[in-house]
Design an enzyme around this catalytic site. Structure first.
Site, short mmCIF file in Angstrom:
data_model
loop_
_atom_site.label_atom_id
_atom_site.label_comp_id
_atom_site.label_asym_id
_atom_site.label_seq_id
_atom_site.Cartn_x
_atom_site.Cartn_y
_atom_site.Cartn_z
N GLU A 68 -69.91 -4.60 0.05
CA GLU A 68 -69.78 -4.70 -1.18
C GLU A 68 -70.82 -6.03 -1.51
O GLU A 68 -71.13 -6.84 -0.81
CB GLU A 68 -68.32 -5.65 -1.43
CG GLU A 68 -68.31 -6.31 -3.06
CD GLU A 68 -68.66 -5.23 -4.13
OE1 GLU A 68 -68.12 -4.31 -4.33
OE2 GLU A 68 -69.33 -5.56 -4.76
N ASP A 97 -76.39 -5.29 -0.42
CA ASP A 97 -76.76 -3.97 -0.80
C ASP A 97 -76.57 -2.86 0.25
O ASP A 97 -77.48 -2.99 0.95
CB ASP A 97 -77.87 -4.18 -1.62
CG ASP A 97 -77.95 -3.26 -2.82
OD1 ASP A 97 -78.10 -1.95 -2.38
OD2 ASP A 97 -78.14 -3.50 -4.00
N ASP A 119 -70.24 3.23 -8.73
CA ASP A 119 -70.86 2.87 -10.18
C ASP A 119 -71.50 4.15 -10.70
O ASP A 119 -72.23 4.72 -9.84
CB ASP A 119 -71.58 1.65 -10.09
CG ASP A 119 -71.02 0.52 -9.71
OD1 ASP A 119 -69.86 0.18 -9.99
OD2 ASP A 119 -71.55 -0.59 -9.28
N LYS A 123 -77.62 6.08 -16.83
CA LYS A 123 -79.20 6.30 -17.26
C LYS A 123 -79.93 7.17 -16.28
O LYS A 123 -79.73 6.71 -15.03
CB LYS A 123 -79.93 5.06 -17.73
CG LYS A 123 -79.32 4.56 -18.89
CD LYS A 123 -80.23 3.26 -19.36
CE LYS A 123 -79.62 2.71 -20.66
NZ LYS A 123 -79.57 1.20 -20.66
N ASP A 155 -63.38 9.51 -10.85
CA ASP A 155 -62.63 10.26 -12.13
C ASP A 155 -63.85 10.71 -12.96
O ASP A 155 -63.49 10.95 -14.19
CB ASP A 155 -61.67 9.28 -12.76
CG ASP A 155 -62.42 8.25 -13.34
OD1 ASP A 155 -63.17 7.54 -12.82
OD2 ASP A 155 -62.09 7.89 -14.59
N THR A 194 -57.50 3.93 -4.17
CA THR A 194 -58.03 2.66 -4.05
C THR A 194 -57.83 1.92 -5.56
O THR A 194 -56.98 2.55 -6.54
CB THR A 194 -59.56 3.05 -4.40
OG1 THR A 194 -59.68 3.69 -5.56
CG2 THR A 194 -60.00 4.11 -3.34
N TYR A 196 -59.34 1.47 -8.20
CA TYR A 196 -59.75 2.38 -9.39
C TYR A 196 -58.96 3.53 -9.51
O TYR A 196 -58.92 4.02 -10.67
CB TYR A 196 -61.38 2.58 -9.27
CG TYR A 196 -62.02 1.42 -9.79
CD1 TYR A 196 -61.96 0.00 -9.15
CD2 TYR A 196 -62.74 1.77 -11.02
CE1 TYR A 196 -62.82 -1.03 -9.92
CE2 TYR A 196 -63.58 0.56 -11.59
CZ TYR A 196 -63.53 -0.52 -10.91
OH TYR A 196 -64.24 -1.59 -11.64
N GLU A 197 -58.68 4.23 -8.21
CA GLU A 197 -57.97 5.50 -8.57
C GLU A 197 -56.50 5.24 -9.07
O GLU A 197 -55.92 6.05 -10.09
CB GLU A 197 -57.78 5.93 -6.85
CG GLU A 197 -57.12 7.42 -6.83
CD GLU A 197 -57.16 7.73 -5.45
OE1 GLU A 197 -57.87 7.27 -4.62
OE2 GLU A 197 -56.49 9.09 -5.21
N1 SAM Z 1 -64.29 1.16 -4.19
C1 SAM Z 1 -63.63 0.51 -5.27
C2 SAM Z 1 -62.37 1.25 -5.81
O1 SAM Z 1 -62.39 2.36 -5.78
O2 SAM Z 1 -61.44 0.67 -6.23
C3 SAM Z 1 -64.51 -0.25 -5.99
C4 SAM Z 1 -65.07 0.74 -7.31
S1 SAM Z 1 -66.09 -0.54 -8.21
C5 SAM Z 1 -66.53 0.65 -9.47
C6 SAM Z 1 -67.62 0.12 -7.37
C7 SAM Z 1 -68.14 -1.09 -6.15
O3 SAM Z 1 -69.40 -0.79 -5.70
C8 SAM Z 1 -68.49 -2.33 -7.09
O4 SAM Z 1 -67.63 -3.39 -6.75
C9 SAM Z 1 -69.99 -2.63 -6.93
O5 SAM Z 1 -70.23 -3.92 -6.80
C10 SAM Z 1 -70.04 -2.04 -5.71
N2 SAM Z 1 -71.43 -1.38 -5.32
C11 SAM Z 1 -72.21 -0.75 -6.21
N3 SAM Z 1 -73.33 -0.49 -5.76
C12 SAM Z 1 -73.30 -1.13 -4.58
C13 SAM Z 1 -74.47 -1.31 -3.53
N4 SAM Z 1 -75.56 -0.68 -3.72
N5 SAM Z 1 -74.35 -1.71 -2.53
C14 SAM Z 1 -72.86 -2.69 -2.45
N6 SAM Z 1 -72.19 -2.31 -3.23
C15 SAM Z 1 -72.32 -1.75 -4.25
#
Ligand code: SAM
Length: 214
Positions: A68, A97, A119, A123, A155, A194, A196-197
């Site tokens: 994360e 990252d 995410d 764009k 989703d 998860t 979000y799920e």
């Molecule tokens: N996987 C979890 C769930 O399904 O409940 C969280 C979904 S959340 C929309 C996406 C997560 O991915 C965010 O916390 C974001 O900070 C992380 N994330 C996105 N791009 C990332 C990257 N390049 N490296 C590490 N984390 C990333």
């Protein structure tokens, strides 16, 4: 995900036994770190980590690592880990990252990669930031075992369509594709939701999923 700076998050991560500090130094030392030869499964973009913690409790013979990039989000995962009784020895987190994955994990060493509700980066010019883009697939290719598995759930239908389109040019092929996971009894067997799920399925959004067996 709406983000706020959380006071003390960085300090909590730096002092947490669940967080791996200086992860690049772990490259080629993961077996020693875990003290076993168990498979390693990672979730890229794990958010608050409930999915991995539930999996880790169900599968003590698998080592789980959550990736994360935001301290404020990872901080919530640490708090949950500290609430869990008994503590889970087979799950750890890294604040980084995901574009650094090949610098942290040994070549062809990871048994399974989970991408959950990544995410969308809607764009076009940001497409390569999507965790299902061909650029990220190339990184997964470096660290995933030749018989490793990649799973993706979302989703977000446009994101899922993009993820499917990215597979062929990157030399990947999905063996399982569903556009309505929660109405597929066979695929739901053993499904761990998860955060979000839970949120999106509870308002009726169909959940898409692909599984790639390399
Ligand atoms: N996987 C979890 C769930 O399904 O409940 C969280 C979904 S959340 C929309 C996406 C997560 O991915 C965010 O916390 C974001 O900070 C992380 N994330 C996105 N791009 C990332 C990257 N390049 N490296 C590490 N984390 C990333």
């Amino acid at each position: 995900m709406r983000l706020r700076n959380i006071k003390g998050a960085t300090e909590a991560i730096e002092s947490s036994p669940y967080c791996i500090q200086a992860p690049a130094e772990m490259k080629n030392h993961w077996r020693e770190f875990f003290g076993n030869d168990n498979p390693i499964h990672i979730e890229v973009g794990m958010g608050k980590g409930r999915f991995l913690m539930n999996l880790a409790a169900l599968h003590p013979d698998i080592n789980y690592i959550g990736i994360e990039r935001y301290t404020s989000v990872l901080f919530r995962a640490i708090q949950k880990m500290e609430e869990d009784e008994p503590p889970l020895p087979n799950v750890h987190f890294i604040c980084m990252d995901a574009d650094e994955l090949p610098e942290v994990f040994d070549e062809k060493s990871i048994d399974k990669i989970y991408l959950n509700f990544s995410d969308p980066w809607p764009k076009d010019r940001h497409a390569k930031r999507r965790l299902t883009s061909r650029q990220f697939l190339a990184r997964y290719d470096q660290i995933l075992k030749p018989d490793g598995v990649l799973e993706f759930k979302t989703d977000n239908r446009p994101l899922f369509d993009f993820a499917i389109e990215e597979l062929e040019p990157a030399g990947w092929k999905a063996q399982v594709i569903t556009y309505d996971l929660h109405n597929d009894a066979a695929l739901m067997e053993g499904n761990v939701m998860t955060e979000y799920e839970e949120k999106f399925s509870s308002v009726g959004n169909p959940i898409c999923k692909y599984i790639i067996y390399r």
